[in-house]
Write a protein that holds these residues in place. Structure first.
Motif, PDB file in Angstrom:
ATOM      1  N   VAL A 135      14.207   1.423  11.829  1.00  0.00           N
ATOM      2  CA  VAL A 135      13.055   1.184  11.327  1.00  0.00           C
ATOM      3  C   VAL A 135      12.397   0.944   9.880  1.00  0.00           C
ATOM      4  CG1 VAL A 135      11.742   2.094  12.211  1.00  0.00           C
ATOM      5  CG2 VAL A 135      10.902   0.054  11.525  1.00  0.00           C
ATOM      6  N   TRP A 136      12.917   2.204   9.525  1.00  0.00           N
ATOM      7  CA  TRP A 136      12.432   2.633   8.189  1.00  0.00           C
ATOM      8  C   TRP A 136      13.926   1.870   6.692  1.00  0.00           C
ATOM      9  CZ3 TRP A 136       8.189   2.865   5.936  1.00  0.00           C
ATOM     10  CH2 TRP A 136       7.123   3.505   6.592  1.00  0.00           C
ATOM     11  N   TYR A 145      13.607  -1.303   6.837  1.00  0.00           N
ATOM     12  CA  TYR A 145      12.246  -1.970   6.231  1.00  0.00           C
ATOM     13  C   TYR A 145      12.596  -1.714   4.372  1.00  0.00           C
ATOM     14  CZ  TYR A 145       8.014  -1.056   3.113  1.00  0.00           C
ATOM     15  OH  TYR A 145       7.293  -1.258   2.095  1.00  0.00           O
ATOM     16  N   HIS A 180       6.178  -2.186  12.604  1.00  0.00           N
ATOM     17  CA  HIS A 180       6.078  -1.416  11.323  1.00  0.00           C
ATOM     18  C   HIS A 180       5.524  -2.148  10.655  1.00  0.00           C
ATOM     19  CE1 HIS A 180       8.100  -0.368   7.696  1.00  0.00           C
ATOM     20  NE2 HIS A 180       8.067   0.968   8.077  1.00  0.00           N
TER      21      HIS A 180
END
Length: 244
Positions: A107-108, A111, A142
């Motif tokens: 997820v990071w 992003y 997120h």
């Protein structure tokens, strides 16, 4: 040949203790070849949590964990390269590592690669592609990505300007605990003349945000015509001075 990875119970015991003990346990496990321990010990070194801060050492441990295929570690190698933590700042390489983490569904990584694409940092600018990635990350819960989707709709990046859609995403980001989302949600509430709600979210943005962001908030509030918002800025300054 490394030892077996820590069991769930061993992980819980290692991470629940005081910082120095946790860092020592993570170091032992990382030395024994546990990639998850390498990732977490690298974070300890980067933050100076339970051990002396050592960004170069952190970078080496992140690389080791990334070589084992851990997507969060791949993302952290990208972060180090992007920010110059323990290694030369190299946006082009950072974007490649972020892309690799995003491909694995981190997820990071999604992003950070989306951010690189939106800014054209280390990679060709592709705002439509960035928005797709932010949406994927937001669907995974997120909040920072949710805030960015709001910004795209407010600024008309890759989509038509739509303040109602922007407000929706800012509200979701705020509820998820993103301090910029809190601030942007407060701006939308001010525009709708819901001042009590706006002040609650401004207070939350101030609580969650870092010092530089709070200074930016104060500057923004002092530029407003509403006297109550300027008073709010004065209260923020008084609180910061009292806790300094």
């Amino acid at each position: 040949m490394g030892h077996s990875p820590l069991t769930v119970e061993e992980w819980q015991a290692a991470l629940a203790g005081e910082p120095a003990g946790a860092a020592a346990a993570l170091f032992d496990a990382a030395q024994a070849g546990d990639p998850h321990a390498a990732l977490h010990y690298g974070q300890c070194l980067l933050d100076g949590r339970g051990v002396a801060r050592d960004p170069q050492g952190a970078f080496r441990w992140f690389v080791q964990a990334a070589q084992a295929g851990l997507a969060p570690a791949i993302n952290m190698v990208g972060r180090c390269l992007d920010q110059g933590w323990g290694v030369d700042e190299t946006p082009r390489l950072a974007a490649a590592w972020f892309a690799a983490a995003a491909k694995k569904g981190d997820v990071w990584g999604l992003y950070n690669y989306a951010t690189a694409l939106s800014l054209g940092r280390g990679v060709g600018q592709d705002r439509a592609g960035a928005l797709d990635l932010f949406r994927r990350a937001a669907a995974m819960g997120h909040p920072k990505s949710q805030n960015m989707i709001g910004s795209f709709h407010e600024d008309g990046w890759a989509v038509p300007v739509n303040l109602d859609i922007a407000a929706y995403h800012y509200a979701r980001a705020a509820e998820g605990g993103d301090f910029r989302g809190c601030f942007n949600h407060a701006r939308m509430e001010i525009a709708a003349r819901r001042m009590d709600s706006a002040k609650r979210w401004l207070a939350e943005a101030a609580r969650l945000g870092h010092d530089r962001f709070r200074r930016q908030m104060v500057q923004w509030l002092n530029g407003r015509e509403e006297e109550s918002l300027r008073r709010f800025a004065d209260q923020m300054l008084s609180t910061d001075l009292a806790t300094a």
